[in-house]
Design a protein around this motif. Sequence first.
Motif, PDB file in Angstrom:
ATOM      1  N   LEU A  14      -9.348  -4.854  -8.206  1.00  0.00           N
ATOM      2  CA  LEU A  14      -9.614  -5.333  -6.384  1.00  0.00           C
ATOM      3  C   LEU A  14      -8.779  -4.079  -6.264  1.00  0.00           C
ATOM      4  O   LEU A  14      -9.980  -3.416  -5.498  1.00  0.00           O
ATOM      5  N   ALA A  15      -8.048  -3.642  -6.232  1.00  0.00           N
ATOM      6  CA  ALA A  15      -7.195  -2.951  -5.625  1.00  0.00           C
ATOM      7  C   ALA A  15      -8.247  -1.278  -5.706  1.00  0.00           C
ATOM      8  O   ALA A  15      -8.050  -0.435  -5.193  1.00  0.00           O
ATOM      9  N   SER A  16      -8.036  -0.925  -7.560  1.00  0.00           N
ATOM     10  CA  SER A  16      -8.943   0.030  -7.946  1.00  0.00           C
ATOM     11  C   SER A  16     -10.476   0.384  -7.318  1.00  0.00           C
ATOM     12  O   SER A  16     -10.764   1.793  -7.364  1.00  0.00           O
ATOM     13  N   GLN A  17     -11.071  -0.992  -6.533  1.00  0.00           N
ATOM     14  CA  GLN A  17     -12.395  -0.280  -5.738  1.00  0.00           C
ATOM     15  C   GLN A  17     -12.473  -0.976  -4.814  1.00  0.00           C
ATOM     16  O   GLN A  17     -13.231  -1.064  -3.777  1.00  0.00           O
ATOM     17  N   SER A  18     -11.172  -0.576  -3.920  1.00  0.00           N
ATOM     18  CA  SER A  18     -11.087  -0.822  -2.428  1.00  0.00           C
ATOM     19  C   SER A  18     -10.670   0.138  -1.375  1.00  0.00           C
ATOM     20  O   SER A  18     -10.174   1.216  -2.583  1.00  0.00           O
ATOM     21  N   ALA A  19     -11.077   0.676  -0.603  1.00  0.00           N
ATOM     22  CA  ALA A  19     -10.862   1.867  -0.019  1.00  0.00           C
ATOM     23  C   ALA A  19      -9.584   1.021   1.003  1.00  0.00           C
ATOM     24  O   ALA A  19      -9.570  -0.204   2.101  1.00  0.00           O
ATOM     25  N   LEU A  20      -9.014   2.117   1.667  1.00  0.00           N
ATOM     26  CA  LEU A  20      -7.161   1.739   2.404  1.00  0.00           C
ATOM     27  C   LEU A  20      -8.155   2.400   4.074  1.00  0.00           C
ATOM     28  O   LEU A  20      -8.223   3.403   3.449  1.00  0.00           O
ATOM     29  N   VAL A  21      -7.767   1.591   4.480  1.00  0.00           N
ATOM     30  CA  VAL A  21      -8.247   2.148   5.982  1.00  0.00           C
ATOM     31  C   VAL A  21      -6.580   1.153   6.937  1.00  0.00           C
ATOM     32  O   VAL A  21      -6.432  -0.065   6.996  1.00  0.00           O
ATOM     33  N   LEU A  22      -5.729   2.090   7.272  1.00  0.00           N
ATOM     34  CA  LEU A  22      -4.787   2.027   8.328  1.00  0.00           C
ATOM     35  C   LEU A  22      -5.258   1.499   9.642  1.00  0.00           C
ATOM     36  O   LEU A  22      -6.003   2.196  10.062  1.00  0.00           O
ATOM     37  N   CYS A  23      -4.632   0.993  10.146  1.00  0.00           N
ATOM     38  CA  CYS A  23      -4.852   0.531  11.406  1.00  0.00           C
ATOM     39  C   CYS A  23      -4.406   2.406  12.863  1.00  0.00           C
ATOM     40  O   CYS A  23      -3.628   3.262  12.093  1.00  0.00           O
ATOM     41  N   PHE A  62       0.711  -1.565  -0.471  1.00  0.00           N
ATOM     42  CA  PHE A  62       0.241  -0.669   0.221  1.00  0.00           C
ATOM     43  C   PHE A  62       0.695   0.944   0.161  1.00  0.00           C
ATOM     44  O   PHE A  62       2.246   1.586   0.474  1.00  0.00           O
ATOM     45  N   ASN A  63       0.144   2.407  -0.606  1.00  0.00           N
ATOM     46  CA  ASN A  63       1.235   3.405  -0.487  1.00  0.00           C
ATOM     47  C   ASN A  63      -0.178   4.331   0.813  1.00  0.00           C
ATOM     48  O   ASN A  63      -0.971   4.095   1.605  1.00  0.00           O
ATOM     49  N   ALA A  64       0.438   5.246   0.633  1.00  0.00           N
ATOM     50  CA  ALA A  64      -0.458   6.750   0.704  1.00  0.00           C
ATOM     51  C   ALA A  64      -2.413   6.630   0.851  1.00  0.00           C
ATOM     52  O   ALA A  64      -2.433   7.356   1.315  1.00  0.00           O
ATOM     53  N   LEU A  65      -2.059   6.878  -0.092  1.00  0.00           N
ATOM     54  CA  LEU A  65      -3.206   6.475  -0.549  1.00  0.00           C
ATOM     55  C   LEU A  65      -4.413   5.418  -1.058  1.00  0.00           C
ATOM     56  O   LEU A  65      -5.656   5.025  -1.311  1.00  0.00           O
ATOM     57  N   MET A  66      -3.621   3.970  -0.891  1.00  0.00           N
ATOM     58  CA  MET A  66      -4.385   2.975  -1.484  1.00  0.00           C
ATOM     59  C   MET A  66      -3.741   1.999  -1.271  1.00  0.00           C
ATOM     60  O   MET A  66      -2.547   1.833  -1.442  1.00  0.00           O
ATOM     61  N   ALA A  67      -3.775   0.932  -1.298  1.00  0.00           N
ATOM     62  CA  ALA A  67      -3.605  -0.757  -1.301  1.00  0.00           C
ATOM     63  C   ALA A  67      -3.151  -0.850  -3.002  1.00  0.00           C
ATOM     64  O   ALA A  67      -3.698  -0.869  -4.004  1.00  0.00           O
ATOM     65  N   LYS A  68      -2.036  -1.247  -2.926  1.00  0.00           N
ATOM     66  CA  LYS A  68      -1.196  -1.894  -4.464  1.00  0.00           C
ATOM     67  C   LYS A  68      -2.434  -2.566  -4.896  1.00  0.00           C
ATOM     68  O   LYS A  68      -2.136  -3.938  -4.026  1.00  0.00           O
ATOM     69  N   PRO A  69      -2.141  -3.113  -5.831  1.00  0.00           N
ATOM     70  CA  PRO A  69      -2.737  -5.026  -6.650  1.00  0.00           C
ATOM     71  C   PRO A  69      -1.828  -5.564  -5.920  1.00  0.00           C
ATOM     72  O   PRO A  69      -2.319  -6.535  -6.058  1.00  0.00           O
ATOM     73  N   SER A  70      -0.724  -5.448  -6.083  1.00  0.00           N
ATOM     74  CA  SER A  70       0.195  -7.273  -5.398  1.00  0.00           C
ATOM     75  C   SER A  70      -0.055  -6.999  -3.617  1.00  0.00           C
ATOM     76  O   SER A  70       0.183  -8.322  -3.143  1.00  0.00           O
ATOM     77  N   LEU A 102       0.240  -5.829  11.331  1.00  0.00           N
ATOM     78  CA  LEU A 102      -0.918  -5.488  10.709  1.00  0.00           C
ATOM     79  C   LEU A 102      -0.624  -4.561  10.597  1.00  0.00           C
ATOM     80  O   LEU A 102      -0.958  -3.015  11.149  1.00  0.00           O
ATOM     81  N   TYR A 103      -0.514  -3.538   9.054  1.00  0.00           N
ATOM     82  CA  TYR A 103      -0.803  -2.105   8.302  1.00  0.00           C
ATOM     83  C   TYR A 103      -1.940  -1.668   8.488  1.00  0.00           C
ATOM     84  O   TYR A 103      -2.256  -0.515   8.848  1.00  0.00           O
ATOM     85  N   GLY A 104      -2.776  -2.111   8.128  1.00  0.00           N
ATOM     86  CA  GLY A 104      -4.066  -1.803   7.638  1.00  0.00           C
ATOM     87  C   GLY A 104      -5.178  -2.878   7.013  1.00  0.00           C
ATOM     88  O   GLY A 104      -4.781  -3.735   7.101  1.00  0.00           O
ATOM     89  N   ALA A 105      -6.154  -2.882   5.985  1.00  0.00           N
ATOM     90  CA  ALA A 105      -7.142  -3.424   5.448  1.00  0.00           C
ATOM     91  C   ALA A 105      -7.551  -2.748   4.257  1.00  0.00           C
ATOM     92  O   ALA A 105      -7.582  -1.381   4.137  1.00  0.00           O
ATOM     93  N   ALA A 106      -7.774  -3.111   2.996  1.00  0.00           N
ATOM     94  CA  ALA A 106      -8.288  -2.665   1.957  1.00  0.00           C
ATOM     95  C   ALA A 106      -9.596  -3.581   2.078  1.00  0.00           C
ATOM     96  O   ALA A 106      -9.659  -5.099   2.268  1.00  0.00           O
ATOM     97  N   ILE A 107     -10.559  -2.272   2.026  1.00  0.00           N
ATOM     98  CA  ILE A 107     -12.352  -2.714   2.595  1.00  0.00           C
ATOM     99  C   ILE A 107     -13.050  -2.796   0.712  1.00  0.00           C
ATOM    100  O   ILE A 107     -12.448  -1.455   0.277  1.00  0.00           O
ATOM    101  N   PHE A 108     -13.643  -3.727   0.287  1.00  0.00           N
ATOM    102  CA  PHE A 108     -14.211  -3.583  -1.095  1.00  0.00           C
ATOM    103  C   PHE A 108     -15.082  -4.549  -0.941  1.00  0.00           C
ATOM    104  O   PHE A 108     -15.546  -5.108   0.063  1.00  0.00           O
ATOM    105  N   LYS A 109     -15.838  -4.924  -1.620  1.00  0.00           N
ATOM    106  CA  LYS A 109     -17.626  -5.130  -2.274  1.00  0.00           C
ATOM    107  C   LYS A 109     -16.819  -6.166  -3.284  1.00  0.00           C
ATOM    108  O   LYS A 109     -16.448  -6.132  -3.656  1.00  0.00           O
ATOM    109  N   ALA A 110     -17.747  -7.645  -2.440  1.00  0.00           N
ATOM    110  CA  ALA A 110     -17.650  -8.611  -2.900  1.00  0.00           C
ATOM    111  C   ALA A 110     -17.833  -8.277  -4.510  1.00  0.00           C
ATOM    112  O   ALA A 110     -17.491  -8.925  -5.447  1.00  0.00           O
TER     113      ALA A 110
END
Length: 136
Positions: free
Chosen positions: A127-136, A28-36, A73-81
Amino acid sequence: MATLPSGLPDLIREHEDLARFLTQSSHFNALMAKPSAFLPSRKDRETSISRHGADPVEALWAIGRIAAGTRPLYGAAIFKALAIKTARLDVTADEPPPRHAVIHGWPWIENDPELQKAKQLEAASVLASQSALVLC
């Protein structure tokens, strides 16, 4: 519809919130989870995720700490199924542990690893483009 030990239905609906826990700072970076962050394990050809639902963020971190084990644990990428379907992949509940699920159906092209990687990155990018980054 069957119920899992966690109390959740075994069928994951398109509107359900899912979480990919981020245990590597390179995912991840400051804005989003990366595809990796979403790429499948070479061992089982799946990506491990958790079903988050409408639970408070504290519950998400409790699940994440269990999933991370000894890793940070740095955070999570939250996305819809629905994002999984959009990426032309599948998702299945996979308990135990509670709330665990897997993304499967990743392109696997044994005789062309470069094409395989490109196709997997394409799906992971959705998946990365449709996720929201939430950091711990």
